[in-house]
Every structure is written in structure tokens, then in C-alpha cells.
Scaffold this active site. Structure first.
Site, PDB file in Angstrom:
ATOM      1  N   ASP A   9       0.673  -0.978  -0.126  1.00  0.00           N
ATOM      2  CA  ASP A   9       0.279   0.101   0.031  1.00  0.00           C
ATOM      3  C   ASP A   9       1.097   1.389   0.025  1.00  0.00           C
ATOM      4  O   ASP A   9       2.003   1.203   0.139  1.00  0.00           O
ATOM      5  CB  ASP A   9      -0.590  -0.144   1.066  1.00  0.00           C
ATOM      6  CG  ASP A   9      -1.648   1.295   1.587  1.00  0.00           C
ATOM      7  OD1 ASP A   9      -2.177   2.783   0.997  1.00  0.00           O
ATOM      8  OD2 ASP A   9      -1.396   1.747   2.900  1.00  0.00           O
ATOM      9  N   ASP A  11      -0.288   4.535   1.118  1.00  0.00           N
ATOM     10  CA  ASP A  11      -0.242   5.478   2.188  1.00  0.00           C
ATOM     11  C   ASP A  11      -0.391   5.000   3.682  1.00  0.00           C
ATOM     12  O   ASP A  11      -1.080   4.562   3.606  1.00  0.00           O
ATOM     13  CB  ASP A  11      -1.802   7.111   2.372  1.00  0.00           C
ATOM     14  CG  ASP A  11      -1.972   7.429   0.908  1.00  0.00           C
ATOM     15  OD1 ASP A  11      -1.124   8.360   0.680  1.00  0.00           O
ATOM     16  OD2 ASP A  11      -2.794   8.296   1.100  1.00  0.00           O
TER      17      ASP A  11
END
Length: 229
Positions: A9, A11
Site C-alpha cells: 500500500d 498512504d
């Protein structure tokens, strides 16, 4: 030797929310990419992800932007999926109109601009407005933690559009993504699940309702909680 794919991922995992990758994390990822195959899977569009990686796309073989609805391996486009083709223009407009009407009645610490961002495979809704400053972003995030603005908004959408079969995923600090059920981050697996013996995923919002949860808990994946720090 087993073939392993490491998915990350963006953020909250590779970077702080909407911030640029640190030198320390970049050094780690550059080293990792020399030893294993790496993929990036984020909810943002490719332009925003590249911006957060400070242009260092060489850290990943795969780039899955918008949950993999836009999928690339290097410079090769593997697939691109469009939400308007799925829902139809009339339903998309009804959905956006409701969002704008709902947000017009919200009282928040501040409001700025770009409240709805239309992407290829999803609609991103941001009550405070995506043009807010970093300080305003953090202010809204704290407010949302107390008043559950995004959670209540999602509940209103689920009530208003039960037949659309939409999934709502709260991620980052200020917004949430809206997309057809099945178009979460597990969407990217169709491009890689037969190519690797093991797929590992690192994300931060792995709890139910978080935008990493579905991929984190998928039986085809070994999930790990990640943190950019």
C-alpha cells in the site's frame, strides 16, 4: 526457488498520508526490489502515486493504481476498467448529485475545493475538499475521528443506493472511495495470482472498513500490518 511477490500500500505504509516517500524508506525499497518482485497497490490514480514515490517507479515491477483498476507492469498496460461503463452515466450522475447535496449541509472546521474526484474505476468523495492544506487535512482527520463524518456519510449512501451494490472504503485522512463490490484492492490479484507461489501484502488500514482489509484478509495473500515510519 519459490516465486514471491511483495505488494505494498502507499498512504500510511510506504509514506505518510499524501506525503512523499522518505529517503530511508526509498533506500529500503530500492534494495528490496533488487532481491524480490515488488508491486504497488493504491487507491489513488497513478499520477498521485508517482508523485508520492518522488518519481521512483523503479522500486516496483507492478503498478496497480485505483485498486488495480488501472494495472501496469513496467510500461505495459495490463488492464483498465471504467466505472461509468459498469454503472451507466445516469446512475453515476445521481450518485454524484446526492454526494454534493449531502456535503452542502455539513458543518466542518473548514471546506475547500474538489469534493468529488472521478477516477477510472471509482469515485473519491472528500467532505473537506482535496485542495485543503496539510494542516487543514490533519484538522479534518482529528474532527472525523470524533464525529465520524465519513462513516455517517457512507451509511447515508448505503441507505440511498441499496441497488447499486457499491463498496465504500475509508482510507487516508480526508476521503473515502466508492466502487462496485469486488473492485477493492483484491482486483489486482487477477493479474498476478497465477504467476507467483506466494503473495505478501503490507498495508496499514487492514481493519474491517479500511481500504486494505479485503486484500489483507484474502486467502490468496499473506497479510501484514505496515507503517511508513
Amino acid at each position: 526457488m519459490s516465486r514471491r511477490l511483495f505488494l505494498f500500500d502507499v498512504d500510511g505504509t510506504l509514506t505518510a498520508p499524501r506525503r512523499v516517500i522518505t529517503d530511508k524508506m526509498l533506500e529500503f525499497m530500492l534494495d528490496l526490489s533488487k532481491r524480490v518482485t515488488v508491486g504497488i497497490v493504491g487507491g489513488s490514480d497513478e499520477c498521485k502515486i508517482v508523485e508520492q514515490l518522488d518519481g521512483h517507479t523503479e522500486i516496483a515491477t507492478y503498478m496497480f493504481s485505483e485498486n488495480g483498476l488501472v494495472a501496469k507492469m513496467g510500461d505495459e498496460l495490463l488492464g483498465k476498467t471504467n466505472i461509468t461503463e459498469k454503472l451507466g452515466e445516469e446512475k453515476v450522475q445521481d450518485f454524484i448529485n446526492f454526494c454534493l447535496s449531502y456535503m452542502s449541509k455539513l458543518k466542518l472546521p473548514c471546506k475547500r475545493g474538489t469534493f468529488v474526484e472521478f477516477r477510472n474505476g471509482m469515485i473519491n468523495v472528500c467532505p473537506v475538499g482535496r485542495s485543503c492544506s496539510q494542516a487543514e487535512r490533519e484538522q479534518f482527520n482529528a474532527f472525523d475521528g470524533v464525529h465520524k463524518t465519513r462513516e455517517l456519510f457512507v451509511a447515508a449512501l448505503e441507505k440511498e443506493f441499496p441497488d447499486l451494490k457499491m463498496k465504500y472504503s475509508i482510507g487516508g485522512q480526508i476521503s473515502f472511495d466508492c466502487f462496485p463490490i469486488g473492485w477493492d484492492k483484491t482486483f489486482c490479484l487477477q493479474y498476478v495470482e497465477k504467476e507467483y507461489d506466494e503473495i505478501l501484502f503490507y498495508g496499514d488500514k487492514t481493519y474491517p472498513g479500511g481500504n486494505d482489509h479485503e486484500l489483507f484478509s484474502d486467502s490468496r495473500v499473506s497479510g501484514e500490518d505496515g507503517c511508513w515510519s
